[in-house]
Scaffold this active site. Structure first.
Site, PDB file in Angstrom:
ATOM      1  N   HIS A  54      34.142  39.139  41.519  1.00 36.88           N
ATOM      2  CA  HIS A  54      35.057  40.209  41.103  1.00 36.88           C
ATOM      3  C   HIS A  54      34.310  41.438  40.574  1.00 36.88           C
ATOM      4  CE1 HIS A  54      38.152  42.401  38.960  1.00 36.88           C
ATOM      5  NE2 HIS A  54      37.604  42.075  37.804  1.00 36.88           N
ATOM      6  N   HIS A  74      31.760  44.526  33.292  1.00 35.82           N
ATOM      7  CA  HIS A  74      32.980  44.961  32.606  1.00 35.82           C
ATOM      8  C   HIS A  74      33.804  43.846  31.978  1.00 35.82           C
ATOM      9  CE1 HIS A  74      35.253  43.982  36.335  1.00 35.82           C
ATOM     10  NE2 HIS A  74      36.271  43.866  35.521  1.00 35.82           N
ATOM     11  N   GLU A  85      35.166  40.696  27.196  1.00 35.07           N
ATOM     12  CA  GLU A  85      36.515  40.159  27.122  1.00 35.07           C
ATOM     13  C   GLU A  85      36.571  38.671  27.515  1.00 35.07           C
ATOM     14  OE1 GLU A  85      38.950  41.868  26.002  1.00 35.07           O
ATOM     15  OE2 GLU A  85      40.849  41.188  26.850  1.00 35.07           O
ATOM     16  N   ASP A  86      35.879  38.304  28.573  1.00 34.10           N
ATOM     17  CA  ASP A  86      36.062  36.958  29.131  1.00 34.10           C
ATOM     18  C   ASP A  86      34.964  35.954  28.817  1.00 34.10           C
ATOM     19  OD1 ASP A  86      38.391  37.843  30.160  1.00 34.10           O
ATOM     20  OD2 ASP A  86      37.649  38.181  32.188  1.00 34.10           O
ATOM     21  N   ASP A 146      38.663  48.193  38.874  1.00 33.97           N
ATOM     22  CA  ASP A 146      38.982  46.819  38.458  1.00 33.97           C
ATOM     23  C   ASP A 146      40.404  46.476  38.898  1.00 33.97           C
ATOM     24  OD1 ASP A 146      38.947  44.379  36.954  1.00 33.97           O
ATOM     25  OD2 ASP A 146      39.918  45.419  35.286  1.00 33.97           O
TER      26      ASP A 146
END
Ligand code: MN
Length: 722
Positions: A69, A93, A97-98, A160
């Site tokens: 991704h 990116h 967050e992940d 994204d």
């Protein structure tokens, strides 16, 4: 120069790379090689290694490893020839967050610029869009743009979103619809506003496809049917134009142009016309080397096919407000079919496709270290420049406001968006909701945590105001609110309160003075009062009372005037005293020279415009009494007063460390608060401490003094006499 396969050499440096399946990295590097120098590609590889390790073991819903991704997102930006920092940030990116990687770690491994880009994208991810109202969507778009300091953040976010839309089929249906709607309402319009055409088109078509799958399918089928014949038709025309172009000796290319589905759908909707009318318009684009050749080409096509009157537009000489430049004309093609033609240079085409992104496209000769903000400003300046022709400035204004906002956007607990000026506090928010909410607010929560009312708000916070019945605004708020609405509402409230307080006091003062003359307000009567008001040039008795209460008019003189007593030679202090309850509000204040407290013998001084100031009888300022006896009032305390008053004491102690803290503790133990403390005098063996404390009355003060006096290091303690 060295001719070699960078991708191969760079990949060979990564341990174990040969055993990896390639998740798009090779293609990405191929693209980067076409415009970036080798050391910058190495930065991208480093970002890939870092991101692949961080996402290790994570899968996309499509079943592919997660790293596919971010690489796809980077590919979109590479196709736009974005700089290496933006590409690296795209690959990284989702790691904050992940994968829980701290932003600080990115700063260590990469640099603060890349870390800030990733941080910005992560923050946008945390924003939730709830409502469907159009105005709300508009505010949400603005809030997003207001949040970012670097336009590249939104470019990464748009790329994204594009890839997430491309893989949306793997999502459950309800999520697909929500994400598709958000894409059409929020992201596609942002791409459009920033002039990035191909992102806009991609987002719109995918959003359309998942929001209205049936309409999309019908339209797609119909287009396919007409496409075969359309392609042939366009090819025939393109060949004819190309030949004529060569004959004229003009360098350039001709492309057939297909409209995107969503724009056809929108046109059908807006113009209420059948599909056939809209798809049967063919188009082609001609790209030439310079502006002069645009006009030469125009002559060429106009001599091939007859132009449709009124359809020629010269956006080369007069560009569109978003910087778009092109010649547009519509021709009667073979069989009378309309043919739309666009003619522009390669540069114009680039601007038409990439908009603001064109300013971050890597240029080898570009050695300036312009800040992201400056680049965005340059883009705007460029728009202004080509816009000198002076058509509507609306677009420009809206872009400017979005990119360089003086506003912040916060949520109400219901999810509505409230725009406020930068630096606005929770009190400003409360007044923006409603004046009553502001006047009655007692506490505030930001993102569910209680905060002080003066807390400045940040973009995208959720703010909740807690109100209480009977609560009043605090005059102190005026010192920190930033909105005119809050400031004027607080002032207005204070003014009203002060005025009603002074009306009460003025009435009492007048009644008292009338009593000295063996009369009363009731005895004066309405008729005489009306007459007197007229003579004084006042509209109502409350206006008169207010002036009396504020000390702008003297009660004894007014009493004589009302009763028609001519003798004004002697003005004496009234025998009847004014009773002070401590609840009079702002029209009664307590002098800071002598700090009177209940139980003290007191006098009141009528200070013009400020109401009554209370002094102790022993206060040195009473000397003025002789000069202006008419301004002094006899006052007494009401029997039961339950509030705190300020009082001042001096404590002489031995000069030892810790004595101040000991005295302060004794004061606190005596149920008093310290308002001020200072050291007046310090000698080798004696220190004088000065305290202003809060006490109930003389009895309370005496108790405090007694407790302090008992302390071992205290030599003397006394109330300060003014
Ligand atoms: Mn992502």
């Amino acid at each position: 120069m060295i001719e070699m396969d960078y991708a191969a050499t760079l990949l060979s440096k990564i341990p174990g790379a040969s055993s990896w399946r390639d998740w798009g990295l090779r293609r990405l590097i191929d693209t980067l090689e076409s415009y970036l120098p080798g050391e910058q590609i190495e930065l991208v590889i480093k970002a890939y290694e870092f991101s692949a390790a961080a996402h290790q073991g994570q899968m996309r819903r499509t079943g592919e490893p997660y790293i596919s991704h971010p690489v796809a997102v980077a590919q979109t930006l590479a196709d736009m020839h974005m700089d290496a920092q933006a590409i690296a940030a795209a690959i990284l990116h989702d790691v904050v967050e992940d994968t829980g990687t701290p932003v600080a770690r990115l700063e260590e491994v990469f640099d603060s610029e890349i870390a800030a880009l990733v941080d910005g994208v992560s923050k946008l991810d945390q924003m939730q869009f709830h409502s469907r109202a159009e105005a709300q969507a508009e505010s949400f778009r603005k809030m997003m743009l207001a949040m970012i300091e670097d336009i590249r953040v939104i470019l990464v976010k748009l790329a994204d979103r594009l890839h997430n839309m491309e893989t949306l089929g793997a999502m459950p249906r309800d999520k697909r619809v929500r994400i598709a709607r958000e894409t059409l309402e929020i992201y596609a319009p942002i791409a459009n506003r920033l002039g990035i055409n191909h992102l806009k088109v991609g987002l719109e078509d995918l959003g359309f496809r998942y929001l209205y799958p049936n309409r999309y399918a019908v339209l797609e089928r119909a287009l396919k049917r007409s496409k075969g014949s359309q392609r042939q038709y366009i090819k025939k025309i393109s060949d004819k134009i190309r030949k004529a172009m060569e004959a004229e000796g003009i360098d350039g290319e001709v492309f057939g142009r297909e409209k995107h589905l969503y724009s056809i759908y929108k046109k059908m909707n807006e113009k209420k016309r059948p599909l056939a009318d809209i798809v049967d318009v063919f188009g082609c684009r001609i790209i030439v080397t310079d502006a002069i050749n645009c006009y030469r080409m125009l002559g060429v096509v106009h001599s091939l096919y007859k132009p449709m009157p009124g359809r020629f537009k010269d956006y080369v000489a007069i560009p569109r407000i978003n910087g778009y430049q092109s010649l547009h004309t519509t021709l009667f093609g073979p069989n009378g079919m309309p043919l739309e033609v666009q003619i522009r240079t390669r540069d114009m085409d680039r601007v038409a496709e990439s908009g603001v992104a064109a300013h971050w496209q890597y240029k080898a000769e570009d050695k300036t270290s312009a800040t992201p903000q400056r680049r965005a400003r340059e883009w705007l300046a460029h728009l202004v420049e080509i816009q000198e022709s002076g058509s509507s400035e609306e677009f420009l204004e809206s872009v400017k406001v979005d990119l360089f906002p003086d506003k912040i956007y916060v949520f109400t607990p219901k999810g509505d968006i409230m725009p406020l000026p930068k630096g606005a506090t929770t009190v400003d928010f409360a007044y923006a909701v409603h004046t009553d909410v502001g006047n009655r607010c007692v506490a505030a929560k930001i993102d569910r945590n209680l905060v002080p009312l003066r807390t400045p708000l940040q973009n995208s916070q959720t703010v909740e105001i807690i109100t209480a019945r009977g609560a009043k605004p605090n005059p102190h708020w005026v010192t920190f609110v930033t909105t005119a609405k809050a400031r004027s509402a607080i002032r207005q409230y204070m003014k009203n309160m002060r005025s009603s307080e002074s009306v009460d006091l003025g009435k009492r003062l007048l009644d008292r003075s009338l009593k000295d003359l063996d009369s009363s307000l009731r005895k004066v009567g309405k008729v005489r009062m009306k007459e007197a008001l007229k003579e004084l040039g006042l509209n109502s008795d409350s206006e008169l009372f207010e002036q009396l209460g504020l000390g702008m008019r003297l009660a004894p003189l007014t009493a004589r005037f009302l009763l028609g007593v001519k003798d004004e030679s002697e003005t004496k202090v009234s025998a009847a005293s004014l009773v002070i309850a401590g609840t009079e509000g702002m029209v009664v204040s307590y002098a800071k020279c002598c700090y009177p407290i209940p139980g003290d013998e007191i006098m009141g001084y009528l200070s013009s415009g400020r109401g009554v100031v209370i002094h102790r009888n022993s206060c040195g300022n009473l000397i003025n009494f002789r000069k202006q006896p008419e301004k002094w009032l006899t006052v007494t305390w009401e029997g039961e007063i339950n509030r705190d008053f300020s009082s001042q004491i001096h404590v002489d102690t031995e000069s030892k460390t810790g004595v101040l803290a000991e005295v302060a503790a004794t004061i606190a133990d005596s149920d008093s608060n310290i308002e001020q403390v200072s050291v007046l005098d310090r000698h080798e063996d004696c220190t004088v401490l000065n305290f202003v404390l809060q006490v109930k009355n003389r009895k309370h003060l005496a108790e405090i003094l007694r407790n302090i006096r008992k302390m071992p290091n205290v030599m003397r303690v006394s109330r300060v006499c003014a």
